[in-house]
Design an enzyme around this catalytic site. Structure first.
Site, PDB file in Angstrom:
ATOM      1  N   ASP A   1      56.712  65.473  33.043  1.00 49.67           N
ATOM      2  CA  ASP A   1      58.054  66.426  33.886  1.00 49.67           C
ATOM      3  C   ASP A   1      59.438  65.712  33.273  1.00 49.67           C
ATOM      4  O   ASP A   1      59.129  64.835  34.083  1.00 49.67           O
ATOM      5  CB  ASP A   1      57.723  67.258  35.399  1.00 49.67           C
ATOM      6  CG  ASP A   1      56.293  67.846  35.760  1.00 49.67           C
ATOM      7  OD1 ASP A   1      55.166  67.943  34.719  1.00 49.67           O
ATOM      8  OD2 ASP A   1      56.913  67.792  36.670  1.00 49.67           O
TER       9      ASP A   1
ATOM     10  N   SER B   1      57.504  65.131  40.902  1.00 48.42           N
ATOM     11  CA  SER B   1      58.687  65.213  40.527  1.00 48.42           C
ATOM     12  C   SER B   1      60.417  65.875  41.301  1.00 48.42           C
ATOM     13  O   SER B   1      59.967  66.413  42.918  1.00 48.42           O
ATOM     14  CB  SER B   1      58.297  66.870  39.506  1.00 48.42           C
ATOM     15  OG  SER B   1      57.748  66.648  38.564  1.00 48.42           O
TER      16      SER B   1
ATOM     17  N   GLN C   1      58.514  62.110  34.526  1.00 46.84           N
ATOM     18  CA  GLN C   1      57.624  61.542  35.646  1.00 46.84           C
ATOM     19  C   GLN C   1      56.690  60.374  33.847  1.00 46.84           C
ATOM     20  O   GLN C   1      56.386  60.948  33.273  1.00 46.84           O
ATOM     21  CB  GLN C   1      56.465  62.317  35.686  1.00 46.84           C
ATOM     22  CG  GLN C   1      56.796  63.324  36.055  1.00 46.84           C
ATOM     23  CD  GLN C   1      56.814  63.016  37.793  1.00 46.84           C
ATOM     24  OE1 GLN C   1      55.639  63.272  38.979  1.00 46.84           O
ATOM     25  NE2 GLN C   1      57.728  62.198  38.503  1.00 46.84           N
TER      26      GLN C   1
ATOM     27  N   ARG D   1      56.139  70.640  46.751  1.00 48.51           N
ATOM     28  CA  ARG D   1      56.462  69.827  45.559  1.00 48.51           C
ATOM     29  C   ARG D   1      57.685  70.516  45.155  1.00 48.51           C
ATOM     30  O   ARG D   1      57.820  71.057  45.027  1.00 48.51           O
ATOM     31  CB  ARG D   1      55.176  68.947  45.148  1.00 48.51           C
ATOM     32  CG  ARG D   1      54.270  69.602  44.424  1.00 48.51           C
ATOM     33  CD  ARG D   1      53.879  68.773  43.458  1.00 48.51           C
ATOM     34  NE  ARG D   1      52.619  69.492  42.700  1.00 48.51           N
ATOM     35  CZ  ARG D   1      51.166  69.724  43.324  1.00 48.51           C
ATOM     36  NH1 ARG D   1      51.301  69.641  44.147  1.00 48.51           N
ATOM     37  NH2 ARG D   1      50.753  70.689  42.305  1.00 48.51           N
ATOM     38  N   ASP D   2      58.091  68.876  44.532  1.00 49.49           N
ATOM     39  CA  ASP D   2      59.669  69.487  43.963  1.00 49.49           C
ATOM     40  C   ASP D   2      60.066  70.372  43.793  1.00 49.49           C
ATOM     41  O   ASP D   2      61.041  71.364  43.625  1.00 49.49           O
ATOM     42  CB  ASP D   2      58.482  70.700  42.217  1.00 49.49           C
ATOM     43  CG  ASP D   2      57.131  70.017  41.850  1.00 49.49           C
ATOM     44  OD1 ASP D   2      56.548  68.536  41.995  1.00 49.49           O
ATOM     45  OD2 ASP D   2      56.006  70.518  41.162  1.00 49.49           O
TER      46      ASP D   2
ATOM     47  N   LEU E   1      51.742  57.946  29.879  1.00 48.95           N
ATOM     48  CA  LEU E   1      51.670  59.452  29.915  1.00 48.95           C
ATOM     49  C   LEU E   1      53.472  59.698  30.650  1.00 48.95           C
ATOM     50  O   LEU E   1      53.332  59.428  31.796  1.00 48.95           O
ATOM     51  CB  LEU E   1      50.402  59.890  31.115  1.00 48.95           C
ATOM     52  CG  LEU E   1      50.682  61.544  30.853  1.00 48.95           C
ATOM     53  CD1 LEU E   1      48.901  61.777  30.734  1.00 48.95           C
ATOM     54  CD2 LEU E   1      51.458  61.440  31.954  1.00 48.95           C
ATOM     55  N   LEU E   2      53.576  60.652  29.678  1.00 54.83           N
ATOM     56  CA  LEU E   2      54.718  61.839  30.114  1.00 54.83           C
ATOM     57  C   LEU E   2      54.449  62.668  30.664  1.00 54.83           C
ATOM     58  O   LEU E   2      53.757  63.402  30.250  1.00 54.83           O
ATOM     59  CB  LEU E   2      55.959  61.339  29.013  1.00 54.83           C
ATOM     60  CG  LEU E   2      56.817  62.137  29.020  1.00 54.83           C
ATOM     61  CD1 LEU E   2      57.878  62.120  28.272  1.00 54.83           C
ATOM     62  CD2 LEU E   2      56.979  63.709  29.098  1.00 54.83           C
TER      63      LEU E   2
HETATM   64  C1  FRU Z   1      53.866  69.424  37.491  1.00 48.81           C
HETATM   65  C2  FRU Z   1      53.506  68.032  38.345  1.00 48.81           C
HETATM   66  C3  FRU Z   1      54.385  68.599  39.341  1.00 48.81           C
HETATM   67  C4  FRU Z   1      54.608  66.738  39.696  1.00 48.81           C
HETATM   68  C5  FRU Z   1      53.923  66.199  38.843  1.00 48.81           C
HETATM   69  C6  FRU Z   1      53.202  64.569  38.799  1.00 48.81           C
HETATM   70  O1  FRU Z   1      53.371  69.087  36.138  1.00 48.81           O
HETATM   71  O2  FRU Z   1      52.000  67.865  38.457  1.00 48.81           O
HETATM   72  O3  FRU Z   1      53.701  69.475  40.578  1.00 48.81           O
HETATM   73  O4  FRU Z   1      55.352  66.507  41.056  1.00 48.81           O
HETATM   74  O5  FRU Z   1      53.953  67.092  38.197  1.00 48.81           O
HETATM   75  O6  FRU Z   1      53.175  64.574  37.612  1.00 48.81           O
END
Ligand code: FRU
Length: 494
Positions: free
Chosen positions: A54, A114, A70, A174-175, A51-52
């Site tokens: 972000d 992410s 990701q 996050r992110d 799975l891909l």
């Molecule tokens: C968004 C998310 C981000 C997180 C990542 C994990 O799709 O949920 O918030 O960092 O995917 O894969």
């Protein structure tokens, strides 16, 4: 098989088993299964297995574009996440580099989540969220920096630069998205407040390694979903744009139909010293089905380029059976026009064009165009019509196919994937629409094996969707119900 049964095979143990623990043989068998999938894309970034999600770390560095995504390598589920690295000279042809970041420290043991990239000196700084679960499965988010040098060598900086979440916020923290402004560094981070509303925190730094919180970006969206993922702040045409993916919005007329949304607010440039942001209303960035977790960067010539994940969390997709899921969108150039973000396919994508056909049919009822067929192609059209409904049916066979059309009675522009092929995500509806009042339209469309991206009237609206069809669905028709439609069509095979 129902998705529930399918995913139940994916026990916690299996989701968190490390990629490195699988044998070469197991991985090769998996990659072969994915390679043979009838839904594999031709010109989109997709994972070689698993799975891909972000796009991450998107940057122009040392003469090339770098993009990461990701990745859970072992199946179509959200398991233990890695960053996979790609590079490109032109944003069109991407070389697969390798895994860039593995969940191999105590600060990212349950996933390298992410984050983003920023060139500082002669290094690419990557800032990301390390996801950790305790024995009791409590989540601890860490924000970490890794540096990539011009040889592509990546090193994580330990300890993390932000540990846990800040007072007043939950573990949904996050992110990080980085940028530089007037010699200082800034990051926005998506958070959930203790009262379970989403927000975005602003951090500042002198050196990208020591960070302090400025506080929240002060928006008027105080109760707008329960979590904001993947925020991105940038300036365009002298305005500030905050782009993010809020979770927990209820459908509102034609808007917010997907499980989660991605959209933006535009205003005067953010006051980075205080977080004040005087902005306009939230607008969804895409009107289609599969569009989430965007990330932008500045191209070498100053254009603002965007990638999105062409997928959504918590939805089963037909490719799951072949042990892979999702792809990224094509890269798009952003422009700000009258307070709205317009998206256009980047001009470099013209390199993909092969045989060209142009026809100008004039139809008085819906008609299949026998001289025009295709599975993977780019198509530009201008339609002008007196019909109640006019548009195109793509990837068709008989009445089957994906429709993009204007309904002049309802005054809507509609993307209809009800009869696209293999159904999925039907709980969230099979049409998407926006208000539309004109009797003419310009469409610029990219069709790949299992996706369609539609740019309307020079990017004013876009519709992005995965479609899963039989491979013999290659017909193109002009839709014209109760009236005549003049079409100018230009198509290139890809
Ligand atoms: C968004 C998310 C981000 C997180 C990542 C994990 O799709 O949920 O918030 O960092 O995917 O894969």
């Amino acid at each position: 098989m129902k998705s529930g049964e399918f995913f139940s095979e994916w026990t916690k143990e299996k989701r968190y088993k490390r990629y490195e623990e699988y044998s070469k043989k197991e991985i090769q068998a998996l990659e072969k299964q994915v390679y043979d999938s009838e839904f594999r894309q031709v010109f989109h970034i997709q994972p070689k297995s698993g799975l891909l999600n972000d796009p991450n770390g998107f940057c122009y560095f040392d003469g090339a574009y770098h993009l990461f995504y990701q990745w859970f390598p072992m199946g179509p589920v959200h398991g233990l996440k890695y960053w996979y690295h790609l590079s490109s000279k032109d944003l069109v042809e991407w070389q697969e580099v390798d895994i860039a970041l593995r969940p191999d420290t105590e600060y990212d043991s349950h996933g390298v989540f992410s984050g983003s990239g920023l060139v500082v000196g002669d290094e690419l700084f990557l800032m990301y969220t390390g996801n950790v679960r305790t024995e009791q499965w409590e989540r601890i988010p860490y924000q970490l920096i890794a540096k990539m040098d011009t040889n592509g060598k990546i090193q994580k900086c330990i300890p993390p630069v932000i540990e846990g979440s800040l007072e007043g916020y939950t573990d949904h923290f996050r992110d990080p998205k980085l940028w530089e402004q007037s010699g200082k560094y800034y990051a926005v981070i998506g958070v959930q407040r203790q009262n379970e509303t989403g927000a975005c925190l602003l951090f500042q730094s002198e050196d990208v390694l020591n960070w302090s919180s400025v506080g929240e970006i002060q928006t008027s969206l105080q109760n707008f979903g329960y979590m904001w993922e993947c925020p991105d702040y940038f300036e365009l045409e002298g305005y500030g744009v905050l782009l993010f993916s809020p979770q927990g919005l209820e459908p509102l007329e034609d808007q917010y139909q997907n499980i989660y949304q991605t959209g933006y607010i535009v205003g005067q440039p953010l006051e980075v010293a205080t977080g004040e942001f005087d902005h306009d209303v939230f607008q969804e960035l895409d009107a289609g089905f599969d569009f989430y977790a965007t990330q932008t960067t500045v191209a070498s010539d100053g254009r603002r380029i965007l990638f999105a994940w062409m997928g959504l969390p918590e939805i089963a997709y037909p490719s799951d059976k072949d042990n892979w899921a999702h792809c990224l969108t094509i890269p798009r150039e952003l422009q700000l026009v009258n307070g709205r973000l317009y998206q256009q396919p980047i001009k470099e994508l013209r390199k993909l064009r092969k045989e060209n056909i142009q026809i100008n049919p004039n139809v008085s009822e819906t008609q299949q165009l026998s001289e025009l067929t295709g599975i993977t192609y780019e198509l530009e059209t201008e339609l002008s019509s007196t019909a109640e409904q006019f548009g195109l049916l793509l990837r068709g066979k008989g009445k089957k196919g994906t429709k993009i059309y204007v309904d002049q009675v309802k005054q809507k522009l509609i993307l209809d994937r009800t009869d696209s092929g293999f159904p999925f995500a039907e709980n969230y509806g099979t049409i998407r629409q926006v208000p539309y009042k004109k009797s003419t339209i310009k469409l610029h469309i990219f069709v790949d094996t299992s996706s369609i991206e539609i740019f309307v009237n020079d990017g004013e609206v876009t519709f992005t969707a995965r479609i899963f069809t039989e491979d013999f669905q290659n017909e193109i028709s002009v839709i014209s119900e109760n009236g005549t439609t003049q079409a100018i069509i230009n198509k290139w095979t890809i």
